[in-house]
Design an enzyme around this catalytic site. Structure first.
Site, PDB file in Angstrom:
ATOM      1  N   ARG A 232       0.886  -1.180   0.000  1.00 34.66           N
ATOM      2  CA  ARG A 232       0.000   0.000   0.000  1.00 34.66           C
ATOM      3  C   ARG A 232       0.914   1.216   0.000  1.00 34.66           C
ATOM      4  O   ARG A 232       1.699   1.416   0.928  1.00 34.66           O
ATOM      5  CB  ARG A 232      -0.916   0.002   1.226  1.00 34.66           C
ATOM      6  CG  ARG A 232      -1.618   1.331   1.411  1.00 34.66           C
ATOM      7  CD  ARG A 232      -2.758   1.288   2.384  1.00 34.66           C
ATOM      8  NE  ARG A 232      -3.910   0.622   1.802  1.00 34.66           N
ATOM      9  CZ  ARG A 232      -5.161   0.725   2.282  1.00 34.66           C
ATOM     10  NH1 ARG A 232      -5.400   1.470   3.339  1.00 34.66           N
ATOM     11  NH2 ARG A 232      -6.153   0.093   1.707  1.00 34.66           N
TER      12      ARG A 232
ATOM     13  N   HIS B 103      -7.227   0.814  -6.610  1.00 33.76           N
ATOM     14  CA  HIS B 103      -7.451  -0.050  -5.430  1.00 33.76           C
ATOM     15  C   HIS B 103      -8.158  -1.328  -5.909  1.00 33.76           C
ATOM     16  O   HIS B 103      -9.311  -1.574  -5.575  1.00 33.76           O
ATOM     17  CB  HIS B 103      -8.305   0.704  -4.407  1.00 33.76           C
ATOM     18  CG  HIS B 103      -8.327   0.097  -3.037  1.00 33.76           C
ATOM     19  ND1 HIS B 103      -7.504  -0.947  -2.655  1.00 33.76           N
ATOM     20  CD2 HIS B 103      -9.080   0.387  -1.945  1.00 33.76           C
ATOM     21  CE1 HIS B 103      -7.748  -1.264  -1.400  1.00 33.76           C
ATOM     22  NE2 HIS B 103      -8.703  -0.483  -0.946  1.00 33.76           N
TER      23      HIS B 103
ATOM     24  N   GLN C 138     -10.034  -4.067  -3.640  1.00 33.88           N
ATOM     25  CA  GLN C 138     -11.340  -3.643  -3.124  1.00 33.88           C
ATOM     26  C   GLN C 138     -12.443  -4.013  -4.127  1.00 33.88           C
ATOM     27  O   GLN C 138     -13.532  -4.439  -3.750  1.00 33.88           O
ATOM     28  CB  GLN C 138     -11.336  -2.129  -2.883  1.00 33.88           C
ATOM     29  CG  GLN C 138     -12.657  -1.596  -2.359  1.00 33.88           C
ATOM     30  CD  GLN C 138     -12.983  -2.070  -0.955  1.00 33.88           C
ATOM     31  OE1 GLN C 138     -12.158  -1.935  -0.061  1.00 33.88           O
ATOM     32  NE2 GLN C 138     -14.170  -2.618  -0.757  1.00 33.88           N
TER      33      GLN C 138
ATOM     34  N   ASP D 191     -17.196   7.162  -2.182  1.00 34.72           N
ATOM     35  CA  ASP D 191     -15.953   7.019  -1.417  1.00 34.72           C
ATOM     36  C   ASP D 191     -15.669   8.365  -0.747  1.00 34.72           C
ATOM     37  O   ASP D 191     -16.284   9.377  -1.098  1.00 34.72           O
ATOM     38  CB  ASP D 191     -14.808   6.611  -2.369  1.00 34.72           C
ATOM     39  CG  ASP D 191     -13.504   6.330  -1.646  1.00 34.72           C
ATOM     40  OD1 ASP D 191     -13.539   6.068  -0.421  1.00 34.72           O
ATOM     41  OD2 ASP D 191     -12.430   6.382  -2.296  1.00 34.72           O
TER      42      ASP D 191
ATOM     43  N   CYS E 220     -16.315   1.378   0.160  1.00 38.70           N
ATOM     44  CA  CYS E 220     -15.116   0.621   0.538  1.00 38.70           C
ATOM     45  C   CYS E 220     -14.760   0.811   2.014  1.00 38.70           C
ATOM     46  O   CYS E 220     -14.069  -0.025   2.585  1.00 38.70           O
ATOM     47  CB  CYS E 220     -13.954   1.010  -0.361  1.00 38.70           C
ATOM     48  SG  CYS E 220     -13.433   2.726  -0.191  1.00 38.70           S
TER      49      CYS E 220
ATOM     50  N   ARG F 149     -13.469  -8.599   1.688  1.00 38.06           N
ATOM     51  CA  ARG F 149     -12.052  -8.336   1.425  1.00 38.06           C
ATOM     52  C   ARG F 149     -11.243  -9.587   1.779  1.00 38.06           C
ATOM     53  O   ARG F 149     -10.338  -9.989   1.056  1.00 38.06           O
ATOM     54  CB  ARG F 149     -11.567  -7.139   2.264  1.00 38.06           C
ATOM     55  CG  ARG F 149     -12.158  -5.802   1.853  1.00 38.06           C
ATOM     56  CD  ARG F 149     -11.632  -5.368   0.491  1.00 38.06           C
ATOM     57  NE  ARG F 149     -10.196  -5.330   0.468  1.00 38.06           N
ATOM     58  CZ  ARG F 149      -9.454  -4.303   0.909  1.00 38.06           C
ATOM     59  NH1 ARG F 149     -10.031  -3.218   1.356  1.00 38.06           N
ATOM     60  NH2 ARG F 149      -8.123  -4.354   0.854  1.00 38.06           N
TER      61      ARG F 149
HETATM   62  N1  NVA Z   1      -9.887   6.696  -1.776  1.00 35.09           N
HETATM   63  C1  NVA Z   1      -9.576   6.256  -0.447  1.00 35.09           C
HETATM   64  C2  NVA Z   1      -9.819   4.792  -0.303  1.00 35.09           C
HETATM   65  C3  NVA Z   1      -9.575   4.260   1.084  1.00 35.09           C
HETATM   66  C4  NVA Z   1      -9.754   2.772   1.186  1.00 35.09           C
HETATM   67  C5  NVA Z   1      -8.133   6.598  -0.123  1.00 35.09           C
HETATM   68  O1  NVA Z   1      -7.276   6.428  -0.994  1.00 35.09           O
HETATM   69  O2  NVA Z   1      -7.866   7.066   0.990  1.00 35.09           O
HETATM   70  N1   CP Z   2     -11.248  -0.169   2.106  1.00 31.54           N
HETATM   71  C1   CP Z   2     -10.002  -0.208   2.580  1.00 31.54           C
HETATM   72  O1   CP Z   2      -9.054  -0.445   1.861  1.00 31.54           O
HETATM   73  O2   CP Z   2      -9.899   0.004   3.918  1.00 31.54           O
HETATM   74  P1   CP Z   2      -8.552   0.199   4.761  1.00 31.54           P
HETATM   75  O3   CP Z   2      -7.987   1.544   4.353  1.00 31.54           O
HETATM   76  O4   CP Z   2      -9.001   0.163   6.184  1.00 31.54           O
HETATM   77  O5   CP Z   2      -7.596  -0.898   4.436  1.00 31.54           O
END
Ligand code: NVA
Ligand code: CP
Length: 306
Positions: free
Chosen positions: A102, A129, A132, A223, A263, A291
């Protein structure tokens, strides 16, 4: 050997195969059977951003499959102090069987994958992502929402939106995206998704009207307005996204049997109302649980490709 960096690199058949495998392993787990598909294998999990779902689902998933998940935050490993990505990739992939990352720039993930001897999984970048979306699609399948899909995404043109575009383009369904002006999706990702959609028959519709997007939709999703790394823009985004909340009134414009996906984490009163998030059409906690199941399917599938 395959990496899982975006859905762009996967065929419709492969995506469905991964979901099917995840559903099989889910069924086994629910009936009390934990088959050691990845016995003695190690997954390195590199986190340069926070996470609840991704961390817990990969770590618990790997354990349930008979393997081990290694949590590596960039505060703890030398990557966070400037050790080159290509060096980190060669070292970690010489010791582990799979890597999940990540991070911020998608190019970091691509560079890591280039130097890795083992499959690399995207656990979220600024651009995509995809894991997800495996969980989201699994949730759609389980809720009988995988035929004649009309999906509506309301909100920021971000990593989630880009992944929805790739899923729709690959599977050939209709996706309507409503973003405020100046928060539209990336133009290059849009061009790529549109080229794939042309072949699959997917319909990608871009608008600035949440009402146009949601009319009669069978799946509604949104989101956060400020993704990780955009904390400084939070206030200006709250102003710019006025009118883009998925609330009961907007949800009522969708198909009466529509499901609501998110998500998570969710910001109640911003992109979604408390009533919709906690309402009867919301399947967000099934989605979050999926997930675990979808990624177990993915990890076993990637292991089988080696
Ligand atoms: N768009 C959000 C998704 C979090 C799972 C982010 O990147 O923070
Ligand atoms: N949806 C998702 O990826 O959640 P986290 O940021 O908690 O991993």
């Amino acid at each position: 050997m395959r990496h899982f960096l975006t859905l762009k690199d996967y065929t419709k058949e492969e995506i469905l195969e991964i979901i099917d495998l995840g559903l099989t392993i889910k069924k086994e787990l629910k009936s009390g059977e934990r088959k050691p598909y990845l016995s003695n294998k190690t997954l390195a999990m590199i986190f340069e951003k926070s996470s609840t779902r991704t961390r817990v689902s990969f770590e618990a998933g790997m354990f349930q499959l008979g393997g081990h998940g290694l949590f590596l935050s960039n505060r703890d490993i030398h990557l966070g102090r400037g050790e080159p990505v290509k060096d980190t990739a060669r070292v970690i992939s010489s010791m582990c069987d799979m890597v999940m990352i990540r991070t911020f720039a998608h190019s970091m993930l691509e560079e890591f994958a280039e130097y890795s001897q083992v499959p690399v999984i995207n656990g979220l970048t600024d651009s995509y992502h995809p894991v997800q979306l495996l969980a989201d699609y699994m949730t759609m399948v389980e809720n009988n929402k995988s035929d004649n899909i009309v999906a509506a995404y309301i909100g920021d043109g971000n990593n989630m939106t880009h992944s929805w575009m790739m899923l729709a383009a690959k599977l050939g369904f209709e996706l309507r995206i409503a973003t405020p002006h100046a928060y539209e999706v990336d133009a290059d990702v849009r061009a790529e998704a549109e080229a794939i959609a042309k072949e699959s028959g997917a319909k990608l519709i871009f608008t600035n009207s949440p009402h146009e997007a949601v009319a009669g939709a069978t799946v509604v999703t949104t989101d956060t307005w400020a993704s990780m790394g955009q904390e400084d823009e939070k206030e200006e985004r709250i102003t710019a996204f006025g009118g883009f909340i998925v609330d009961e009134a907007l949800m009522a414009e969708a198909d009466s049997n529509a499901i609501f996906l998110h998500c998570l984490p969710a910001y109640r009163g911003q992109e979604v109302s408390e009533g919709v998030l906690e309402g009867t059409q919301s399947v967000v906690f099934e989605e979050a649980e999926n997930r675990l199941h979808a990624q177990k399917g993915l990890m076993v599938w990637l292991d089988q490709q080696r």
